[in-house]
Design a protein around this motif. Structure first.
Motif, PDB file in Angstrom:
ATOM      1  N   SER A  80      28.599  -6.899   6.750  1.00  0.00           N
ATOM      2  CA  SER A  80      27.734  -7.353   5.568  1.00  0.00           C
ATOM      3  C   SER A  80      28.270  -7.948   4.279  1.00  0.00           C
ATOM      4  CB  SER A  80      27.114  -5.936   5.086  1.00  0.00           C
ATOM      5  OG  SER A  80      28.036  -5.090   4.606  1.00  0.00           O
ATOM      6  N   ALA A  81      27.509  -8.384   3.360  1.00  0.00           N
ATOM      7  CA  ALA A  81      28.174  -8.968   2.164  1.00  0.00           C
ATOM      8  C   ALA A  81      29.184  -8.299   1.398  1.00  0.00           C
ATOM      9  CB  ALA A  81      27.098  -9.669   1.520  1.00  0.00           C
ATOM     10  N   PRO A  82      28.634  -6.600   1.258  1.00  0.00           N
ATOM     11  CA  PRO A  82      29.509  -5.794   0.451  1.00  0.00           C
ATOM     12  C   PRO A  82      30.807  -5.585   1.185  1.00  0.00           C
ATOM     13  CG  PRO A  82      27.418  -5.134   0.345  1.00  0.00           C
ATOM     14  CD  PRO A  82      27.282  -6.348   1.344  1.00  0.00           C
ATOM     15  N   VAL A  83      30.689  -5.339   2.315  1.00  0.00           N
ATOM     16  CA  VAL A  83      31.985  -4.870   3.281  1.00  0.00           C
ATOM     17  C   VAL A  83      32.870  -6.253   3.348  1.00  0.00           C
ATOM     18  CG1 VAL A  83      32.694  -4.700   5.614  1.00  0.00           C
ATOM     19  CG2 VAL A  83      30.529  -3.486   4.707  1.00  0.00           C
ATOM     20  N   PHE A  84      32.574  -7.571   3.498  1.00  0.00           N
ATOM     21  CA  PHE A  84      33.279  -8.493   3.256  1.00  0.00           C
ATOM     22  C   PHE A  84      33.923  -8.894   2.123  1.00  0.00           C
ATOM     23  CE2 PHE A  84      33.735 -13.365   2.430  1.00  0.00           C
ATOM     24  CZ  PHE A  84      34.714 -13.468   3.460  1.00  0.00           C
ATOM     25  N   GLY A  85      33.098  -8.520   0.989  1.00  0.00           N
ATOM     26  CA  GLY A  85      33.672  -8.504  -0.415  1.00  0.00           C
ATOM     27  C   GLY A  85      34.981  -7.452  -0.606  1.00  0.00           C
ATOM     28  N   ALA A  86      34.554  -6.384  -0.197  1.00  0.00           N
ATOM     29  CA  ALA A  86      35.592  -5.283  -0.243  1.00  0.00           C
ATOM     30  C   ALA A  86      36.644  -5.513   0.604  1.00  0.00           C
ATOM     31  CB  ALA A  86      34.891  -3.644   0.120  1.00  0.00           C
ATOM     32  N   TRP A  87      36.727  -6.037   1.819  1.00  0.00           N
ATOM     33  CA  TRP A  87      37.917  -6.639   2.707  1.00  0.00           C
ATOM     34  C   TRP A  87      38.541  -7.449   1.856  1.00  0.00           C
ATOM     35  CZ3 TRP A  87      37.183  -9.990   7.470  1.00  0.00           C
ATOM     36  CH2 TRP A  87      38.636 -10.107   8.170  1.00  0.00           C
ATOM     37  N   THR A  88      37.766  -8.657   1.451  1.00  0.00           N
ATOM     38  CA  THR A  88      38.485  -9.610   0.655  1.00  0.00           C
ATOM     39  C   THR A  88      39.411  -9.240  -0.567  1.00  0.00           C
ATOM     40  OG1 THR A  88      36.943 -11.318   1.294  1.00  0.00           O
ATOM     41  CG2 THR A  88      38.304 -11.903  -0.545  1.00  0.00           C
ATOM     42  N   GLY A  89      38.741  -8.294  -1.201  1.00  0.00           N
ATOM     43  CA  GLY A  89      39.323  -7.963  -2.639  1.00  0.00           C
ATOM     44  C   GLY A  89      40.535  -6.834  -1.965  1.00  0.00           C
TER      45      GLY A  89
ATOM     46  N   ALA B 291      39.375  -0.161   5.131  1.00  0.00           N
ATOM     47  CA  ALA B 291      39.355   0.412   3.902  1.00  0.00           C
ATOM     48  C   ALA B 291      37.924  -0.031   3.406  1.00  0.00           C
ATOM     49  CB  ALA B 291      40.130   0.156   2.881  1.00  0.00           C
ATOM     50  N   ALA B 292      37.616  -1.298   3.492  1.00  0.00           N
ATOM     51  CA  ALA B 292      36.428  -1.838   3.290  1.00  0.00           C
ATOM     52  C   ALA B 292      35.265  -1.238   3.938  1.00  0.00           C
ATOM     53  CB  ALA B 292      36.464  -3.443   3.367  1.00  0.00           C
ATOM     54  N   LEU B 293      35.332  -1.114   5.245  1.00  0.00           N
ATOM     55  CA  LEU B 293      34.240  -0.206   5.942  1.00  0.00           C
ATOM     56  C   LEU B 293      33.997   1.092   5.385  1.00  0.00           C
ATOM     57  CD1 LEU B 293      35.283  -1.450   9.547  1.00  0.00           C
ATOM     58  CD2 LEU B 293      33.342  -2.090   8.432  1.00  0.00           C
ATOM     59  N   LEU B 294      34.832   1.700   4.649  1.00  0.00           N
ATOM     60  CA  LEU B 294      34.791   3.030   4.149  1.00  0.00           C
ATOM     61  C   LEU B 294      34.242   2.875   2.759  1.00  0.00           C
ATOM     62  CD1 LEU B 294      37.750   5.011   5.541  1.00  0.00           C
ATOM     63  CD2 LEU B 294      35.389   5.220   6.080  1.00  0.00           C
TER      64      LEU B 294
END
Length: 351
Positions: free
Chosen positions: A193-202, A345-348
């Protein structure tokens, strides 16, 4: 009569120093302007990455290479060291404590865990590939926190030679640029999802500009969380620098040889790191109007861009190909490790 001749000497000395610095600083200013122009025309290319690339090009083209290695070298070295520190101070204006706390305690713990595991894992991988301890330390710092800015901070804290930062900066720029092209291609195969991808990028991309360039491909929802997660990693620059400074002071040192060089210990936390913390505090008060924050951000970009051009101008591709093969493999292995840690970490965080 002797006293009358002693006064002009400092003036000539200062004038001579300015004349030595001017060619390199002028070249860096032109390169930064060019980097911002290209970034404006092609927003997916971060200006900071372009500054490094322009520096590398200048160092390896025949006429420009002679100029960067000769007349311009003092000013470029000044930019790579001192303008880098000024840019790190102003980087604090981008970090707001309330934005970071808004992620929640679980997310904060996860981000700290990713940074710690990334740092330790990258250092171990670098040593496994037989990179020198100094190079391994700088690569681990840049990959785990905030790219070239973190490398500059660690080099200052540990009093590492300017020339030793060149290879780590080149590696962190290369892998951060690689992320811009690779990570967006994995969104659909991994069903992120967009939020997961954003958290992964960050959580996994090195430089702030590279995070923005990568996350914006998935829209504003991804970009918003990416920037906050990334700035949380940036905030960890201060404690990491303090720990490194304390360790350096406590480490065994050679006996004093009588020349005075071993008697002066470096500060636990350099002034520019304290300045970074002060700017974070100032941003968090909410006292600064948006216009001041924008001006500070623009000045920070100019200083860091000039510093990165100076560092890039010290990279000789021929030497890098002969000496950097193991370093490149270590960097790619570390990049893959950090990508996996960041995704977990992004998935969580965005669950």
């Amino acid at each position: 009569m002797p006293a009358s001749r002693s006064y002009p000497e400092p003036a000539r000395g200062l004038s001579g120093r300015a004349e030595r610095l001017l060619p390199g600083l002028a070249g860096a200013a032109i390169a930064v302007a060019a980097a911002f122009l290209v970034h404006r025309l092609v927003p997916v290319l971060p200006a900071m990455t372009l500054a490094v690339v322009l520096g590398v090009l200048a160092a390896n083209l025949p006429v420009a290479g002679a100029w960067t290695a000769g007349r311009a070298r003092p000013g470029l070295d000044f930019a790579g060291k001192h303008l880098m520190r000024g840019g790190i101070v102003l980087l604090g204006l981008k970090v707001g404590i309330m934005d970071v706390l808004g992620l929640g305690w679980l997310s904060l713990v996860l981000i700290v865990g990713v940074v710690a595991a990334s740092f330790g894992g990258t250092y171990a991988i670098s040593r496994l590939f037989r990179l020198p301890p100094v190079t391994s330390l700088l690569v681990a710092t840049g990959f785990s926190i905030c790219g070239a800015s973190a490398i500059g901070a660690m080099a200052a804290v540990r009093r590492i030679r300017h020339v030793d930062t060149v290879l780590p900066v080149a590696l962190v720029t290369l892998c951060g640029t690689l992320a811009i092209g690779v990570l967006p291609l994995l969104v659909h195969p991994l069903r992120l999802s967009a939020p997961v991808f954003g958290a992964w990028t960050g959580a996994s991309v090195h430089d702030v500009g590279q995070v923005v360039a990568t996350a914006q491909t998935a829209g504003t929802a991804a970009l918003g969380i990416a920037v906050v997660v990334k700035l949380t990693r940036v905030l960890l620059l201060a404690p990491v620098a303090a720990i490194a400074g304390a360790h350096h002071r406590l480490a065994p040192r050679p006996a004093d040889t009588g020349d005075g060089q071993n008697t002066k210990l470096p500060p636990v936390v350099p002034l520019f790191v304290l300045g970074f913390v002060a700017m974070v505090g100032l941003r968090s008060t909410g006292w600064l109007a948006p216009g001041w924050l924008e001006a500070g951000g623009a000045l920070q970009d100019i200083l860091l861009g000039a510093a990165l051009f100076g560092l890039g101008s010290a990279v000789r591709v021929r030497t890098l190909l002969h000496t950097g093969g193991r370093a490149l493999l270590a960097a790619l292995a570390s990049w893959f490790l950090i990508a996996l840690l960041g995704l977990a970490a992004a998935l969580l965080i965005a669950a």
